[in-house]
Every structure is written in structure tokens, then in C-alpha cells.
Design an enzyme around this catalytic site. Structure first.
Site: not given
Length: 391
Positions: A103, A262, A66
Site C-alpha cells: 500500500h 487512500s 503508511d
């Protein structure tokens, strides 16, 4: 008050408490012991309490590729066994920068809320500006994509599951090293999951990495199990998981609600870890088949909205003990058919005869064009000479 109303009231109250706590703790991450990210409606939707009675992901390693992470966040603290290299060097960010690991920190917390005893390895393969599936995944200066390097890093560190909440570009735009890396992972028995994307019902191109045949494509659902409005509609969608208002770790402390395929992918990766903890011998093909067969199927069966439906973690863990027999080993062709179509007599190593009629037409048109250009040039030349003579 009905059971459903009580459950909704409980979840709503928990979410409000979480959001209040996130507001109060905004800023530096507190130095406290490890904790799980607070659960919201996804716990009941996936039936996690029942699944956790059997396993919590012990002995399974999940690689989260990520945007980098903050390993000191309480939801991640002492639970990440290895933080890998920054394969996405183009942004020039470093751990601790404001745009680093937003994220990724959230995604690791989502995996751990489903599989709290799983081991986590991470690597940075994308930045936070590209986590919305809107742009192509960039390549490093050496020409090798960060995702390909990240997958190989995961394999080198004995990952059992690879969670890819990233995307961008279409399958036919990929270079060979990316396709090969995914193939190497599956060949080694590693299950890959990737988000379908957040583009709603726009287009139907295959999206990397979710569009690869050996990757489980995860759509997002909202409370009730229907497709979330933003979840990309894809014919290659495999299964779905909750993806609306998922309470996830905030890199700078506390928690925040996150929407998207996600978090759905991270939750699905956690469920996969539970299955592998229950039966470490599951192959990627068996894992896919179990997730699909035990999902809460949509009316009418498999569709492009949510694939086989929303994951049922408890049912998937139970089914892991008795997996379907799926032989994916390559097999030599043993049939009697030598040709799948009637032979035309064309030599296998020679080109077919050129269509001379089309060639003649093209050459004729080219010749006419040359004559027109030459004629125009000659007229201009003569006109120029007459003007000079007059002077």
C-alpha cells in the site's frame, strides 16, 4: 467525436497500455531510472497540466505514513530522501517480505505523480491488512500508537505535509498521544490530510485521523466528480479527490489500478505540496480554506458526500499567491461577560447535595435483597439438617 469523447478514449487507451505493461513487468522491479507513475483520468480531473506550469512541488517535503515502501521501484527510485523506522513492529515483517510495503509504495507514487519534484520521507505505521479502514490501529508494546510516533518522526524530518492514507477506530477512542501529535504538527505549520474511509454510507462516527478538527478529511470521487460508491459519508469530510482506478506503483514492479480514499488522500497531499511550493508561508488553515474555496463545488454546496467538492489543483495553486487572512493564534478573552449563564450559587469547589431520596430507595432495595438471600439460605440449612437427622 466530441472533446470529452476524445479525452475519454485517450485515457482509456493509456490505462490499457499501463495495465499491459504492468502484466509484462510483474515480478522483480527493473533497474531503470526514476519515472512518474502513469497518469489516468485524475490528471484532467485535477487539471494537473495547468498546475504543473507553475510548480511541481519544488522544495516541499511530504511525509507518507503508511505500510512501508519499496524505494527501488522506478516511480520512487532516488526520490525518497529518508525511509524512517518501522513503528508498526507487531507484524514481524521486514522490507522485501511479500506483505511489506504494498500500500505504501502505491501511495508514494500517487503523491509524486502530482508533485514530482517534492521530497518524500516515509515511515511504517500500519500493515497492509489494516489499510481498508476496517479495524482499530494497533499500538506498540510501549503503549504509544504507531501513528503518533510517525507524526513526530515527520516533524523531526521537516515535513511540510503529512499524508495519512490510514484509518480505524473512532475519535473518542483515541489516546492523548495521538491527538497531541496531530496538534503539534498543525502548531508547527504542517498540513495533515487523511482518508475519509471506504465504508460507504455506513454510520457517521468520526474516524481517526480524518475526523480530527485539524486534519483535512479526503473523500473519493469517480469520473465525473461524484462520490465513489465506497467513499465513506462523513459530515466532517473536507474535500474530495479522484479515487477510482488510479494507476499506482506495484511494489513488485509495474503498475496497477487502485481504488479508495487512500489514493485520493495521496493525490490531495500532492496538490497541497504544489500550493506550498508556490507559497511556502501558507498555514494549515489557509491551505484548507483554499482547497475548499477553489474546489469544484457539488450542487447545493458543501455536503457529507464530497465535502466542498473535488479539488481543482490549478485553481488552488493560483489562489495560493493571495491566501485569505486567517488568524488562528490563541486570544485572551476580553469581553465583559463573566458568566455565560445565570449563576446558580453552587460553590465551584464543592459537590452538589446528594439526592437522599434516591439513596434511601436504593438502600431499601438492597436491604430487601439481602433479606431474601438470607432467608433462602436459612431454609436450605434447616432442610439439610432434617435430612441428616432422618438418616
Amino acid at each position: 467525436m466530441t472533446t470529452r469523447s476524445m479525452r475519454n478514449a485517450t485515457v482509456t487507451g493509456a490505462v490499457l497500455m499501463v495495465l499491459m505493461g504492468a502484466t509484462l513487468s510483474w515480478g522483480a522491479v527493473p533497474a531503470s531510472a526514476a519515472e512518474n507513475a502513469p497518469v489516468s483520468w485524475e490528471s484532467a480531473a485535477l487539471d494537473l497540466p495547468t498546475a504543473h506550469q507553475a510548480t511541481q512541488g519544488e522544495g516541499v517535503t511530504v511525509a507518507v505514513l503508511d505500510t512501508g515502501i519499496n524505494p527501488d521501484h522506478p516511480a520512487l527510485k532516488d526520490r525518497v530522501t529518508k525511509v524512517g523506522p518501522d513503528f508498526y513492529e507487531l507484524a514481524g515483517l521486514e522490507p522485501g517480505n511479500s506483505g511489506y510495503g504494498v500500500h505504501g509504495t502505491a501511495m508514494v507514487s500517487d503523491v509524486l505523480k502530482v508533485a514530482p519534484k517534492a521530497k518524500i520521507v516515509t515511515a511504517r505505521v500500519i500493515d497492509d491488512e489494516h489499510d481498508d479502514f476496517s479495524g482499530d490501529v494497533e499500538s506498540l508494546k510501549d503503549g504509544v500508537s504507531p501513528i503518533a510516533k510517525g507524526i513526530d518522526f515527520a516533524l523531526e524530518n521537516d515535513a511540510d505535509v503529512i499524508s495519512l492514507s490510514v484509518g480505524g477506530g473512532v475519535v473518542n477512542e483515541l489516546r492523548g498521544e495521538e491527538l497531541a501529535a496531530a496538534a503539534r504538527a498543525v502548531q508547527k505549520g504542517v498540513t495533515l490530510l487523511a482518508g475519509a474511509g471506504n465504508m460507504g454510507d455506513e454510520g457517521n462516527e468520526g474516524n481517526f485521523p480524518a475526523g480530527l478538527a485539524n486534519v483535512i478529511s479526503v473523500a473519493a470521487t469517480k469520473p465525473g466528480g461524484q462520490r465513489a460508491d465506497f467513499s465513506t459519508v462523513r459530515t466532517h469530510n473536507t474535500i474530495a479527490a479522484p479515487g477510482v482506478d488510479i494507476i499506482s506503483a506495484d511494489k513488485d514492479g509495474g503498475y496497477r489500478p487502485v481504488d479508495g480514499t487512500s489514493p485520493a488522500t495521496a493525490l490531495a497531499a500532492g496538490v497541497t505540496a504544489l500550493m506550498l511550493a508556490e507559497n511556502p508561508d501558507l498555514t494549515p488553515a489557509q491551505t484548507r480554506a483554499i482547497l475548499m474555496r477553489t474546489a469544484d463545488h457539488p450542487a447545493g454546496g458543501h455536503n457529507a458526500l464530497v465535502g466542498a467538492g473535488q479539488i481543482n489543483a490549478a485553481a488552488a495553486v493560483r489562489a495560493a499567491d493571495s491566501p485569505p487572512k486567517i488568524d488562528t493564534a490563541p486570544k485572551p478573552y476580553k469581553g465583559d461577560v463573566e458568566h455565560f449563564a445565570s449563576p446558580t450559587g453552587t460553590d465551584k469547589i464543592s459537590h452538589p447535595a446528594m439526592e437522599t431520596e434516591l439513596l434511601a430507595t436504593g438502600l431499601g432495595a438492597l436491604g430487601c435483597g439481602v433479606l431474601f438471600v438470607a432467608g433462602g439460605g436459612l431454609l436450605l440449612f434447616r432442610k439439610s439438617r432434617r435430612q441428616r437427622a432422618a438418616v
